[in-house]
Design a protein around this motif. Structure first.
Motif: not given
Length: 372
Positions: A5-11, A13-29
């Motif tokens: 999900a976007s949390r700032g202007p897409p241009t 740095e780091n403007s998109f964050a995983p909706t699960t809160g962490s890259l360690e947790k996927a939305n689904f496998n």
């Protein structure tokens, strides 16, 4: 798979964050091939749709007729690739594959299946080894009409896996020697009439012999629209298809087709068609190169009678090609020039009609009205 999900202007740095809160947790496998589309249906409860590839175990779903694949590959001799779908309200929380009834689904390898939640090869028309490797759905520009290009796949005889350079490179093989086979080609699919990509049983494959692209390409993104063409950009190449011309009706000799009945709106009619004269100066003149024509007449849907003024002899098109060719019925006037008229169908607004199209050496793609 991760949703961001976007949390700032897409241009930035780091403007998109995983909706699960962490890259360690996927939305689904699931399988590594995500094919997202956002449903354009008004009020759709789960507008996010992922037309996901899943593995069907034919020893479970077809134990009496097709318990083993004809040729094994890196999935083994019972699992084959088919199309299913996941849906989501927000793009973060997703359902299981519609074709998997495991509780819960762990990954693309399921033990329990709902075949109504899959798009599978047709046993009456397809070779038994056919599989669907991926599918890219998209809406035809400016409409809710769905189409897709799907990559077909078939494993081959095991003996060929030992031939250097054959099939997928680098090779992907199981310990028993069964290897990933070569891809076939991209095929055009036509989506459900209701515009819902998750309505899997309503997807159609009418173009078995038509290649969507010259060879296997990813073409992951939705196509852009430029100069009346759908355009895909892939691996530094640009691919284009004229708008609304994935399929048409063609005849080399004289042909006729009648549309379904429809209520005539108050706008002028147009035709998406190709009827060019394409030929050199052969014996007797242009001859077969100048055979193309289109004529259109309008019929009263209730009586079946031709509507006066809209006879085919007043609407003749030759040497034309266009996405929105105006359909016009012209009637010459009297010798003094009076009573000449030109009609375009809008005069019949509100009337239930059919259009009958006569054509030769031409392809007719669509009939529409101004504004469409």
């Amino acid at each position: 798979s991760h949703a961001f999900a976007s949390r700032g202007p897409p241009t930035t740095e780091n403007s998109f964050a995983p909706t699960t809160g962490s890259l360690e947790k996927a939305n689904f496998n699931d399988h590594d091939d995500t094919n997202l589309i956002f449903s354009l249906l008004p009020g759709a409860e789960e507008p996010w749709v992922d037309m996901q590839i899943m593995y069907e175990d034919v020893s479970v779903t077809m134990p009496k007729t097709y318990a083993h694949k004809k040729y094994c590959d890196n999935l083994g001799d019972t699992s084959r690739r088919v199309v299913s779908a996941r849906t989501s309200k927000d793009g973060a929380a997703w359902t299981q594959d519609l074709g998997c009834t495991d509780k819960p689904q762990v990954d693309e390898h399921c033990s329990h299946f709902d075949v109504a939640g899959m798009i599978r090869p047709d046993p009456s028309d397809d070779p038994p080894e056919l599989e669907f490797y991926r599918v890219r759905p998209f809406y035809m520009a400016g409409t809710r009409r769905l189409a897709a290009h799907a990559l077909l796949y078939a494993p081959g005889p095991m003996q060929l896996d030992k031939v250097k350079g054959y099939g997928r490179q680098p090779p992907s093989c199981k310990s028993d020697g069964c290897c990933h086979g070569p891809h076939m080609y991209e095929e055009w699919w036509v989506g459900p009439n209701d515009g819902n990509p998750a309505n899997l049983s309503a997807w159609r494959r009418p173009f078995y012999d038509t290649h969507a692209f010259p060879h296997d390409i990813w073409a992951m993104s939705q196509p852009l629209v430029h100069n009346d063409s759908h355009v895909w950009v892939d691996n530094g190449a640009v691919w284009g298809v004229p708008l609304y011309r994935l399929a048409g009706l063609h005849t080399a000799s004289n042909g006729e087709v009648v549309t379904m009945a429809f209520e005539m709106p108050g706008e002028a009619l147009w035709l998406n068609a190709h009827a060019l004269w394409e030929g050199g100066n052969h014996v007797g003149g242009c001859d077969e190169g100048c055979a193309a024509y289109i004529m259109v007449e309008l019929i009263d849907a209730a009586s079946g009678d031709i509507i006066p003024g809209y006879e085919k002899e007043h609407c003749i098109m030759v040497n034309v090609d266009g996405l929105r060719l105006p359909i016009v019925w012209k009637k010459d006037g009297d010798s003094d020039g009076s009573n000449a008229r030109e009609l375009n169908g809008s005069e019949l607004a509100g009337q239930e009609i059919k259009a009958k199209i006569y054509f030769r050496d031409a392809t007719v793609y669509a009939l529409g009205v101004a504004g469409q």
